[in-house]
Enzyme design. Structure first.
Site, mmCIF file in Angstrom:
data_model
loop_
_atom_site.group_PDB
_atom_site.id
_atom_site.type_symbol
_atom_site.label_atom_id
_atom_site.label_comp_id
_atom_site.label_asym_id
_atom_site.label_seq_id
_atom_site.Cartn_x
_atom_site.Cartn_y
_atom_site.Cartn_z
ATOM 1 N N LYS A 90 55.736 33.979 41.407
ATOM 2 C CA LYS A 90 54.984 34.731 40.390
ATOM 3 C C LYS A 90 53.582 34.952 40.901
ATOM 4 O O LYS A 90 52.939 34.032 41.393
ATOM 5 C CB LYS A 90 54.921 33.912 39.081
ATOM 6 N N GLN A 111 47.932 30.649 44.307
ATOM 7 C CA GLN A 111 48.790 30.881 43.145
ATOM 8 C C GLN A 111 49.768 29.722 42.912
ATOM 9 O O GLN A 111 50.118 29.422 41.769
ATOM 10 C CB GLN A 111 49.556 32.199 43.371
ATOM 11 N N LYS A 114 47.699 27.087 40.986
ATOM 12 C CA LYS A 114 47.266 27.669 39.713
ATOM 13 C C LYS A 114 48.438 27.716 38.742
ATOM 14 O O LYS A 114 48.348 27.297 37.585
ATOM 15 C CB LYS A 114 46.736 29.086 39.966
ATOM 16 N N LYS A 126 52.443 36.456 46.034
ATOM 17 C CA LYS A 126 51.427 37.509 45.904
ATOM 18 C C LYS A 126 51.838 38.678 46.774
ATOM 19 O O LYS A 126 52.579 38.512 47.748
ATOM 20 C CB LYS A 126 50.074 36.994 46.385
ATOM 21 N N GLY A 165 49.700 42.594 37.962
ATOM 22 C CA GLY A 165 48.531 43.278 38.502
ATOM 23 C C GLY A 165 47.550 42.337 39.186
ATOM 24 O O GLY A 165 47.674 41.115 39.126
ATOM 25 N N ASP A 166 46.615 42.918 39.872
ATOM 26 C CA ASP A 166 45.448 42.236 40.450
ATOM 27 C C ASP A 166 44.453 43.369 40.737
ATOM 28 O O ASP A 166 44.543 44.422 40.080
ATOM 29 C CB ASP A 166 45.855 41.461 41.723
ATOM 30 N N THR A 210 43.024 37.058 31.215
ATOM 31 C CA THR A 210 42.293 36.376 32.290
ATOM 32 C C THR A 210 40.830 36.163 31.885
ATOM 33 O O THR A 210 40.286 35.055 32.016
ATOM 34 C CB THR A 210 42.394 37.161 33.611
ATOM 35 N N ASN A 241 39.174 44.499 35.031
ATOM 36 C CA ASN A 241 39.913 43.860 33.944
ATOM 37 C C ASN A 241 39.336 42.496 33.575
ATOM 38 O O ASN A 241 39.087 42.212 32.401
ATOM 39 C CB ASN A 241 41.391 43.742 34.350
ATOM 40 N N SER A 378 51.179 35.961 31.542
ATOM 41 C CA SER A 378 52.325 36.641 32.164
ATOM 42 C C SER A 378 53.595 35.825 31.920
ATOM 43 O O SER A 378 54.664 36.382 31.644
ATOM 44 C CB SER A 378 52.113 36.788 33.673
HETATM 45 P P1 NDP Z 1 40.004 45.216 38.915
HETATM 46 O O1 NDP Z 1 40.544 46.098 39.965
HETATM 47 O O2 NDP Z 1 40.245 45.538 37.492
HETATM 48 O O3 NDP Z 1 38.424 45.085 39.093
HETATM 49 C C1 NDP Z 1 37.863 44.604 40.260
HETATM 50 C C2 NDP Z 1 36.355 44.609 40.133
HETATM 51 O O4 NDP Z 1 35.802 43.907 41.237
HETATM 52 C C3 NDP Z 1 35.771 46.003 40.184
HETATM 53 O O5 NDP Z 1 34.582 46.042 39.455
HETATM 54 C C4 NDP Z 1 35.521 46.185 41.672
HETATM 55 O O6 NDP Z 1 34.538 47.141 41.999
HETATM 56 C C5 NDP Z 1 35.053 44.807 42.059
HETATM 57 N N1 NDP Z 1 35.366 44.576 43.467
HETATM 58 C C6 NDP Z 1 36.587 44.600 44.051
HETATM 59 N N2 NDP Z 1 36.503 44.407 45.361
HETATM 60 C C7 NDP Z 1 35.199 44.253 45.614
HETATM 61 C C8 NDP Z 1 34.468 44.011 46.802
HETATM 62 N N3 NDP Z 1 35.072 43.912 47.992
HETATM 63 N N4 NDP Z 1 33.121 43.878 46.681
HETATM 64 C C9 NDP Z 1 32.504 44.004 45.464
HETATM 65 N N5 NDP Z 1 33.155 44.230 44.321
HETATM 66 C C10 NDP Z 1 34.469 44.355 44.406
HETATM 67 O O7 NDP Z 1 40.520 43.759 39.274
HETATM 68 P P2 NDP Z 1 40.590 42.453 38.338
HETATM 69 O O8 NDP Z 1 39.475 42.448 37.366
HETATM 70 O O9 NDP Z 1 41.977 42.345 37.861
HETATM 71 O O10 NDP Z 1 40.382 41.295 39.428
HETATM 72 C C11 NDP Z 1 39.106 40.725 39.710
HETATM 73 C C12 NDP Z 1 39.293 39.359 40.331
HETATM 74 O O11 NDP Z 1 39.999 38.502 39.433
HETATM 75 C C13 NDP Z 1 40.116 39.325 41.629
HETATM 76 O O12 NDP Z 1 39.609 38.294 42.453
HETATM 77 C C14 NDP Z 1 41.505 38.953 41.146
HETATM 78 O O13 NDP Z 1 42.260 38.355 42.173
HETATM 79 C C15 NDP Z 1 41.145 37.958 40.063
HETATM 80 N N6 NDP Z 1 42.178 37.708 39.053
HETATM 81 C C16 NDP Z 1 42.718 38.719 38.324
HETATM 82 C C17 NDP Z 1 43.669 38.440 37.348
HETATM 83 C C18 NDP Z 1 44.234 39.495 36.480
HETATM 84 O O14 NDP Z 1 45.007 39.140 35.586
HETATM 85 N N7 NDP Z 1 43.903 40.766 36.647
HETATM 86 C C19 NDP Z 1 44.150 37.065 37.131
HETATM 87 C C20 NDP Z 1 43.457 36.063 37.903
HETATM 88 C C21 NDP Z 1 42.530 36.394 38.842
HETATM 89 P P3 NDP Z 1 34.988 48.554 42.617
HETATM 90 O O15 NDP Z 1 35.634 49.285 41.507
HETATM 91 O O16 NDP Z 1 33.704 49.181 43.102
HETATM 92 O O17 NDP Z 1 35.928 48.246 43.749
HETATM 93 O O1 2IT Z 2 45.508 36.025 40.490
HETATM 94 C C1 2IT Z 2 46.268 36.012 39.502
HETATM 95 O O2 2IT Z 2 46.593 34.967 38.927
HETATM 96 C C2 2IT Z 2 46.748 37.311 38.986
HETATM 97 N N1 2IT Z 2 46.390 38.355 39.524
HETATM 98 C C3 2IT Z 2 47.714 37.352 37.834
HETATM 99 C C4 2IT Z 2 49.117 37.135 38.314
HETATM 100 C C5 2IT Z 2 50.193 37.318 37.281
HETATM 101 O O3 2IT Z 2 51.351 37.179 37.696
HETATM 102 O O4 2IT Z 2 49.918 37.572 36.114
#
Ligand code: NDP
Ligand code: 2IT
Length: 446
Positions: A90, A111, A114, A126, A165-166, A210, A241, A378
């Site tokens: 997952k 993961q 976690k 992943k 997603g991520d 998240t 997100n 999830s």
């Molecule tokens: P999104 O794509 O929704 O948003 C990512 C954000 O981070 C954007 O604002 C983006 O800016 C910025 N970003 C991405 N890459 C870079 C970079 N190299 N340098 C600076 N800013 C950057 O992703 P999420 O919000 O889903 O994910 C954010 C973090 O949270 C990640 O580390 C992800 O692995 C983690 N995460 C997400 C989960 C989820 O459920 N979605 C669960 C657990 C962890 P820009 O648009 O300019 O690229």
């Molecule tokens: O980093 C993470 O835990 C996620 N992007 C969410 C993974 C999931 O299966 O919901």
């Protein structure tokens, strides 16, 4: 590090050349396991470490698609099925130009632990692609997602591997991928992907989970130290997100978020970030955060995303990406009086930054624990799919909060048991590891 753990680490570096992020993630976990190996020789005898650092299966594939001008494009797709001891693989899919094996492996490795911490029966995996969704039309994103799923479908399934997603993968992408999966399989396997739309098997509160989960666990840590979000100044990096729903929950709990960012830079609004504007720019228009100033000219924009940590705050929530908060940034936060850091992103603080934070006794909850609310929800979505049922927002939210409080308690208790009271890095790593390691022993050498 003990000789044994160091030997394993050396082999990981040798066997996975050039994968700096993966090395970093493994080193951080192995370092905290030393007291476990002193106490439990059975893990060494069963070769748990040697096995746990090697993915069970790694899939790399070609993703060809045609852009709007008729040009043929080729990206690379990945799915790393890391560990299925406690449940189906997952973990999310990341679409970002920086994606390569080292990034997917680091994320897949994190993961495992976690997912174990959530208390739900989910293994670790992943995937993703070096495809950049920025600036692409909906049609291009759809064709890419369909091509990606045309290969991925044969490797996944509700009881095998369940992506979500991520970065760069949200509801739109999950929809296109689910559509293609269903078409190829001729089977409505709702539980094959999570983060689905609410009309077709998605869970209420998964979008928020998240960010909300991060704030729930930081709130629990603050309460445990006689503090709260009320009246606190908060900086949240990112505006995707995780950042958006972390900001929303902080505001609900009486904190003031004064800065958010994207990879281009950050916005500082001393009166408090107007989340409706951020959501319109990011969720609806897919624009850049600097456009915030068009609606709020009193705010400031700085075209350097990592400089966000110069903004004075009580609580820092890095919610963008790996290694976005380095040693200097951590020192600045400490000088500015930060009291807590919670990682919404995966591995956002460099190891040197973590050292500064911990040496200065700043409250700190690592990503493995802090951002587990997403994957936990999830798993709740998978439960609803298996039951052909849909729960209310409140039901899911109550369960999410409960899971986050439990993760905090488990990590704190485990840290204390191993003589490292207050060290949630050690607590989270050890607690996650023990559950998986014990299971791997139960299941034999596989
Ligand atoms: P999104 O794509 O929704 O948003 C990512 C954000 O981070 C954007 O604002 C983006 O800016 C910025 N970003 C991405 N890459 C870079 C970079 N190299 N340098 C600076 N800013 C950057 O992703 P999420 O919000 O889903 O994910 C954010 C973090 O949270 C990640 O580390 C992800 O692995 C983690 N995460 C997400 C989960 C989820 O459920 N979605 C669960 C657990 C962890 P820009 O648009 O300019 O690229
Ligand atoms: O980093 C993470 O835990 C996620 N992007 C969410 C993974 C999931 O299966 O919901």
């Amino acid at each position: 590090m003990s000789n044994y753990i160091e030997e394993v680490m050396t082999k990981v570096v040798e066997r996975n050349p050039g994968e700096a992020e993966f090395h970093q993630a493994v080193k951080e976990v192995l370092e905290s396991l030393e007291p476990v190996f002193e106490k439990h020789p059975e893990y060494r005898e069963a070769g748990i470490l040697e096995r746990i650092v090697e993915p069970e299966r790694q899939i790399i594939f070609r993703v060809p698609w045609v852009d709007d001008e008729g040009n043929v494009k080729v990206n690379r797709g990945f799915r790393i099925e890391f560990n299925s001891a406690i449940g189906p693989y997952k973990g999310g899919l990341r679409f970002h130009p920086s994606v390569y094996t080292g990034i997917i492996k680091f994320l897949g490795f994190e993961q495992i632990f976690k997912n174990a911490l959530t208390g739900r029966p989910i293994g670790g995996g992943k995937g993703g692609s070096d495809f950049d969704p920025k600036g692409k039309s909906d049609g291009e994103v759809m064709r890419f997602c369909q091509s990606f799923m045309t290969e991925l479908y044969r490797h996944i399934g509700p009881n095998t591997d369940v992506p979500a997603g991520d970065i760069g993968v949200g509801g739109r992408e999950i929809g296109y991928m689910f559509g293609q999966y269903k078409r190829i399989k001729n089977s409505f396997d709702a539980g094959v992907l999570t983060g689905k739309g609410l009309n077709w098997g998605g869970s209420l509160a998964r979008t928020e989970a998240t960010g909300y989960g991060l704030v729930y666990i930081v709130d629990e840590m603050l309460k445990d130290n006689s503090q709260s979000f009320e009246g606190k100044t908060v900086v949240v990096s990112g505006s995707g997100n995780v950042a958006i729903y972390a900001t929303q929950k902080v505001q609900e709990l009486g904190g003031k978020v004064v800065a958010v960012s994207d990879s281009g830079g950050y916005v500082y609004d001393p009166e408090g970030i107007k989340l409706d504007t951020v959501r319109r720019i990011k969720e609806v228009e897919r624009g850049r955060i600097k456009e915030y100033l068009e609606s709020h000219p009193e705010a400031e924009y700085v075209a350097d995303s990592t400089a966000i940590w110069n903004v004075k705050c009580d609580v820092a929530l890095p919610c963008a990406t790996q290694n976005e908060l380095d040693e200097d940034a951590a020192k600045t936060l400490v000088e500015n009086g930060v009291i807590a850091v919670g990682e919404g992103a995966n591995m956002p603080c460099t190891p040197e930054a973590v050292e500064v934070i911990q040496d200065n006794s700043i409250l700190y909850v690592p990503g493995k624990a802090a951002n587990a609310g997403g994957v936990a929800t999830s798993a709740l979505e998978m439960t609803q799919n298996a039951m052909w049922d849909a729960w209310t927002f409140e039901e899911v939210d109550v369960k999410l909060k409960d899971i986050m409080v439990n993760i905090y308690k488990t990590a704190s208790k485990t840290a204390k048991e191993y003589g490292m009271e207050g060290d949630l890095v050690a607590g989270a790593n050890i607690a996650g590891f023990l559950k998986v390691a014990d299971t791997m022993i139960d299941q034999g050498v596989i």
